[in-house]
Enzyme design. Structure first.
Site, PDB file in Angstrom:
ATOM      1  CG  ASP A  22      -1.938   0.990   1.294  1.00 21.74           C
ATOM      2  OD1 ASP A  22      -1.869   1.941   0.507  1.00 21.74           O
ATOM      3  OD2 ASP A  22      -2.843   0.856   2.130  1.00 21.74           O
ATOM      4  CG  ASP A  63      -9.566   2.590   1.615  1.00 21.93           C
ATOM      5  OD1 ASP A  63      -8.803   2.344   0.660  1.00 21.93           O
ATOM      6  OD2 ASP A  63      -9.202   2.632   2.802  1.00 21.93           O
TER       7      ASP A  63
HETATM    8  C1  GLA Z   1      -5.471   1.927   2.923  1.00 20.20           C
HETATM    9  C2  GLA Z   1      -5.980   0.808   2.001  1.00 20.20           C
HETATM   10  C3  GLA Z   1      -6.979  -0.052   2.751  1.00 20.20           C
HETATM   11  C4  GLA Z   1      -6.316  -0.630   3.996  1.00 20.20           C
HETATM   12  C5  GLA Z   1      -5.742   0.478   4.855  1.00 20.20           C
HETATM   13  C6  GLA Z   1      -4.915  -0.072   5.991  1.00 20.20           C
HETATM   14  O1  GLA Z   1      -6.497   2.812   3.260  1.00 20.20           O
HETATM   15  O2  GLA Z   1      -6.553   1.336   0.840  1.00 20.20           O
HETATM   16  O3  GLA Z   1      -7.479  -1.078   1.929  1.00 20.20           O
HETATM   17  O4  GLA Z   1      -5.306  -1.516   3.599  1.00 20.20           O
HETATM   18  O5  GLA Z   1      -4.916   1.355   4.102  1.00 20.20           O
HETATM   19  O6  GLA Z   1      -4.303   0.929   6.751  1.00 20.20           O
END
Ligand code: GLA
Length: 405
Positions: free
Chosen positions: A163, A225
């Protein structure tokens, strides 16, 4: 808001804020370029499994992960194809004297956890970031990419979600920096010699679907998200149609995880997420608590006729055939010559669909068979489909070409 929703929400807000700050910076450190990473040959069909973030966020523990693995065996998910058990952010502890990453107290012994998951015929996934910190502020892989890849391989990890979020504090957010950092980990995973599915997460910036394959990745998030509500889910899902050409065996567009069973949507809406993700096709990573699911949720996640659409080996892209008011009509060709048609009512009221089979083309004008994949029954093959769809509801039909065509 429940605590995990607050955490998910604040992570997103923090991420967006740091992203804007970093993008506004003039110049800043550039990551040395890294050569393109060859495809690893994994994920020929969209990965299927479970991920901890949507339901547990920062509360996930090793005990929960073991519980999910047990549930996936007991409830038939493993046998239906859901094999990855993926730990998202917040498992990370501190590094030892040699710089090796250690899990925190919620996890303890990662090798033992991987053994437990493998003993049940499942695979283990883990999470990190090219930043010094992850999105939720835990230890990232910055400066330790090779070492972390080796550690994951030694534990027996089979899937890494990587990420970008936290790296915004180290480097300006540019296409070149993202590419180099994702390739760096892609190379590191490759050098371990262990087959590890590589999943990128950065909300779909810089048209990642165009360059993701050359980082060695198998899937990449195309959207910010998801949250457990209709507009978030449907907007993300339908947006994928424009990107369909960039997704296929070994390299998937990922509109984020499933929210099915998390409680914020109606069962019709959850069936629509399953229909849409399968028709695209997209990764199917359940995001709910798999222990003690109700029968209706199980029936959605375990619908094998729908899963077969998602996992069709040809993985041809879905396309929009037409719209009827609020109803979208999407189609996709299957490897056996059949054609799947999906009706999706995006409106706030029930809507009638009238659809003669001839709209699917000459070969389907008098279909050999028509299968309703949610009601598990065959439909009459004369004329066409003429039914009302509930608000936000969907129908998936698999239509066989006429004999001899
Ligand atoms: C980001 C990602 C999520 C999750 C969070 C974890 O927001 O897009 O899917 O993995 O980080 O902190």
């Amino acid at each position: 808001m429940t605590s995990h929703r607050v955490l998910r929400h604040s992570a997103l807000v923090l991420g967006l804020a740091t992203c804007l700050m970093a993008s506004a910076r003039d110049g800043g450190p550039a990551v040395p370029p890294v050569d393109a990473v060859p495809a690893n040959g994994l994920a020929r069909t969209p990965p299927m499994g479970w991920n901890s973030w949507n339901h547990f966020a920062g509360r996930i523990t090793a005990e929960d992960v073991r519980g999910m693995a047990d549930a996936m065996v007991a409830n038939g998910m493993r046998d239906a194809g859901y094999v990855y058990v993926n730990i998202d952010d917040t498992w990370e502890g501190v590094r030892d004297a040699s710089g090796a990453i250690r899990p925190n107290d919620k996890f303890g012994d990662m090798k033992a956890l991987a053994d437990y998951v493998h003993a049940r015929g499942l695979k283990l996934g883990i999470y990190s970031s090219p930043g010094a910190k992850t999105c939720a502020g835990f230890e990232g892989s910055f400066g330790h990419e090779e070492q972390d890849a080796r550690t994951y391989a030694a534990w027996g990890v089979d899937f890494l979600k990587y990420d970008y979020c936290g790296a915004r504090d180290q480097y300006p957010v540019t296409l070149e920096n993202q590419q180099a950092l994702f390739r760096r980990m892609g190379q590191a995973l490759r050098r371990t010699g262990r087959p590890i599915v590589y999943s990128l997460s950065q909300s779909g910036q810089f048209d990642i679907w165009k360059w993701g394959p050359r980082t060695g990745a198998n899937l990449w998030r195309t959207t910010p998200d998801i949250s457990d509500d209709w507009s978030s889910m449907s907007e993300r899902g339908f947006r994928q149609l424009d990107l369909a050409a960039w997704s296929g065996p070994g390299h998937w567009n990922d509109p984020d995880m499933l929210e099915i069973g998390n409680g914020g949507m109606t069962m019709d809406e959850y069936r629509t997420q399953m229909s849409l993700w399968s028709l695209l096709p997209a990764p199917l990573l359940a995001g709910n608590d798999l222990r003690g699911m109700d029968a209706e949720t199980k029936a959605i996640l375990l619908n094998r006729e729908v899963i077969a659409i998602d996992q069709d080996p040809a993985a041809l892209p879905a396309r929009r055939l037409e719209t009827q008011g609020d109803v979208e009509v999407l189609v996709r060709d299957m490897s056996d010559g059949s054609r799947v048609v999906g009706f999706f009512n995006r409106g706030e009221a029930p809507a009638r669909v009238t659809f003669p089979w001839s709209r699917l083309g000459q070969r389907f004008a008098k279909p050999r068979n028509v299968r309703d994949l949610w009601n598990h029954r065959s439909l009459p093959t004369n004329e066409g489909y003429d039914e009302a769809l509930p608000r936000h509801g969907s129908v998936l039909l698999r239509v066989g070409a006429a004999s001899g065509t």
